[in-house]
Design an enzyme around this catalytic site. Structure first.
Site, short mmCIF file in Angstrom:
data_model
loop_
_atom_site.label_atom_id
_atom_site.label_comp_id
_atom_site.label_asym_id
_atom_site.label_seq_id
_atom_site.Cartn_x
_atom_site.Cartn_y
_atom_site.Cartn_z
N SER A 125 -4.70 37.66 66.45
CA SER A 125 -5.19 36.95 65.29
C SER A 125 -4.58 38.19 64.02
O SER A 125 -4.45 39.10 64.24
CB SER A 125 -6.67 37.12 64.98
N TYR A 149 -15.00 42.03 66.44
CA TYR A 149 -14.08 40.91 66.76
C TYR A 149 -12.83 41.47 66.84
O TYR A 149 -11.86 41.16 67.64
CB TYR A 149 -14.38 39.59 65.92
N LYS A 153 -9.87 41.93 69.99
CA LYS A 153 -8.50 40.77 69.90
C LYS A 153 -7.28 41.95 70.09
O LYS A 153 -6.64 41.68 70.76
CB LYS A 153 -8.14 40.40 68.46
N1 LIG Z 1 -10.00 29.54 64.42
C1 LIG Z 1 -9.56 30.73 63.84
O1 LIG Z 1 -9.71 30.96 62.57
C2 LIG Z 1 -8.72 31.71 64.69
C3 LIG Z 1 -7.74 32.67 63.89
C4 LIG Z 1 -7.31 33.61 64.66
C5 LIG Z 1 -7.21 33.49 66.10
N2 LIG Z 1 -8.25 32.57 66.78
C6 LIG Z 1 -8.30 32.91 68.22
O2 LIG Z 1 -7.79 31.47 68.69
C7 LIG Z 1 -8.65 31.16 70.01
C8 LIG Z 1 -9.13 29.90 69.77
O3 LIG Z 1 -9.57 29.85 68.76
P1 LIG Z 1 -10.68 28.26 68.32
O4 LIG Z 1 -10.79 28.20 66.65
O5 LIG Z 1 -9.86 27.23 68.90
O6 LIG Z 1 -12.12 28.80 68.93
P2 LIG Z 1 -12.95 27.69 69.61
O7 LIG Z 1 -14.35 28.31 69.59
O8 LIG Z 1 -12.98 26.17 69.12
O9 LIG Z 1 -12.38 27.66 71.09
C9 LIG Z 1 -12.48 28.58 72.00
C10 LIG Z 1 -12.83 27.90 73.53
O10 LIG Z 1 -13.04 28.71 74.35
C11 LIG Z 1 -14.32 28.46 75.24
N3 LIG Z 1 -14.66 29.56 75.74
C12 LIG Z 1 -15.39 30.59 74.99
N4 LIG Z 1 -15.69 31.37 75.82
C13 LIG Z 1 -15.45 31.34 77.06
C14 LIG Z 1 -15.51 31.86 78.50
N5 LIG Z 1 -15.86 32.96 78.27
N6 LIG Z 1 -14.84 31.12 79.64
C15 LIG Z 1 -14.45 29.94 79.18
N7 LIG Z 1 -14.29 29.18 78.01
C16 LIG Z 1 -14.59 29.91 77.10
C17 LIG Z 1 -15.12 27.66 74.14
O11 LIG Z 1 -16.11 26.81 74.60
C18 LIG Z 1 -14.02 26.85 73.40
O12 LIG Z 1 -13.81 25.66 73.90
C19 LIG Z 1 -9.57 32.07 70.00
O13 LIG Z 1 -9.20 33.41 70.74
C20 LIG Z 1 -9.68 32.70 68.58
O14 LIG Z 1 -10.12 34.36 68.74
C21 LIG Z 1 -8.95 31.69 66.24
#
Ligand SMILES: NC(=O)c1ccc[n+]([C@@H]2O[C@H](COP(=O)([O-])OP(=O)(O)OC[C@H]3O[C@@H](n4cnc5c(N)ncnc54)[C@H](O)[C@@H]3O)[C@@H](O)[C@H]2O)c1
Length: 338
Positions: A125, A149, A153
């Site tokens: 991120s 958080y 990362k």
């Molecule tokens: N959405 C944002 O704003 C954003 C920005 C920058 C980075 N990210 C990163 O992108 C990635 C995906 O984000 P997203 O927005 O799709 O989030 P999200 O919560 O929609 O997706 C994450 C998925 O991982 C699963 N999950 C969580 N912990 C788990 C575990 N221990 N074992 C198995 N599955 C698990 C959840 O059930 C979910 O389906 C994350 O790593 C997040 O940190 C997101």
């Protein structure tokens, strides 16, 4: 064509990436514990792509389950989305975040090592930059994490970089995303935040549906063209395509890279409100509130490295982001006039 395991593949960005990969002919396996995703996502993916992806319900912290999944589905690479992602929650429960994100990543990397899978694309991120002194942000800017958080990362990035440096991984990409918004234009998949949304776009959509009275705009006296905070938003479909291209780059190159993913275009809060009202025909009442501590005036990425390395560039603009966010959210809210 590659076989790829998506941890967190049922989530917001993971599900869109599954579609992008399938469209490019890759075979996708999803591993998710459904902690933050809907159980019908695999059915929705089938409706969208005509493909049934194998789904393993498992937690990434369970090395045995991850190893068994990788043994049953030999893959060329892993795209690692699974994590917890709420800044406020990470400050309230640090151990949960260290456990899920850092221990989870170590367990996953152990399982990959056991199965000799040595290529990984990782969801990092732009939050790792903290409050950069200037924008556009380049990958060599200092990292200044400001939340637990963000720290998780950065540690996850470092784990991956160290394994690549020591030859345990052959190829790795740490992808530093700006703010993902939007949904698949079909409105079959999208983001499903629970409770009060943390992010501007889902909040704005809920104001437009009437679920919330008004949008709070924090500060209109920043040194920006209209005084409101400027950010870089990226359509989730563009972000998903970037993962497919990053994967293909790693399949062809044994390297470790850290790359920003953004449009490179700064959009102010009021720009976003205006674009939303114009593209959706819905009003978004807002109130100007005091600045929030810790917010920066302007924040946008330089996405040049992604273009140079992966041949990727964002193709969708702010109107696309607003239209697709609204179509999805209106459908969820049961509004028929979209
Ligand atoms: N959405 C944002 O704003 C954003 C920005 C920058 C980075 N990210 C990163 O992108 C990635 C995906 O984000 P997203 O927005 O799709 O989030 P999200 O919560 O929609 O997706 C994450 C998925 O991982 C699963 N999950 C969580 N912990 C788990 C575990 N221990 N074992 C198995 N599955 C698990 C959840 O059930 C979910 O389906 C994350 O790593 C997040 O940190 C997101």
């Amino acid at each position: 064509m590659a076989n790829v395991l998506l941890t967190g593949g049922a989530g917001y960005i993971g599900s869109h990436t599954a579609v992008a990969l399938a469209e490019r002919g890759h075979q996708v396996v999803i591993l998710d514990n459904f902690r933050n995703s809907q159980r019908d996502v695999p059915d929705r993916l089938l409706r969208l792509t005509g493909k049934s992806f194998p789904v393993i319900e498992a937690d990434i912290r369970d090395t045995a389950a991850c190893s068994a999944a990788l043994a049953a589905h030999p893959v060329d690479a892993v795209i690692h989305f699974a994590a917890l992602k709420a800044v406020g929650e990470s400050e309230a429960d640090p151990l949960l975040y260290y456990d899920m994100n850092i221990i989870g990543t170590i367990r996953l990397l152990e399982a990959m090592q056991a199965q000799n899978i040595r290529r990984i694309v990782f969801s990092s991120s732009a939050t790792v930059y903290g409050q950069p002194d200037t924008s556009p942000i380049l990958e060599n800017f200092p990292t200044r994490v400001q939340s637990i958080y963000g720290r998780t990362k950065l540690v996850m990035e470092n784990l991956i970089t160290d394994l690549a440096r020591t030859g345990k991984l052959l190829a790795a990409a740490n992808l530093r995303y700006v703010n993902p918004v939007g949904a698949h234009p079909s409105a079959v998949i999208g983001e499903t935040p629970t409770g009060v949304p943390n992010n501007l776009m889902p909040f704005m959509c809920q104001v437009a549906t009437g679920q919330r009275e008004f949008l709070s705009v924090f500060g209109n006296d920043y040194n920006t063209p209209d005084g409101t905070g400027v950010r870089d938003y990226i359509h989730v479909v563009d972000l998903a395509n970037a993962h497919a291209l990053a994967l293909e780059y790693l399949l062809a190159n044994d390297v470790a890279v850290t790359v920003n993913l953004g449009t490179g275009i700064g959009i102010s809060v009021l720009d976003l409100v205006n674009a939303f009202e114009k593209t959706t025909g819905r009003a978004v009442p807002y109130k100007i509130m005091p600045r929030r501590p810790g917010d920066v005036a302007s924040y946008f990425a330089n996405p040049g490295a992604a273009e140079k390395l992966f041949g990727w560039k964002a193709a969708l603009n702010v109107d696309d982001m607003c239209r697709d966010s609204w179509t999805w959210e209106a459908k969820r809210a049961g509004i028929n006039d979209v």
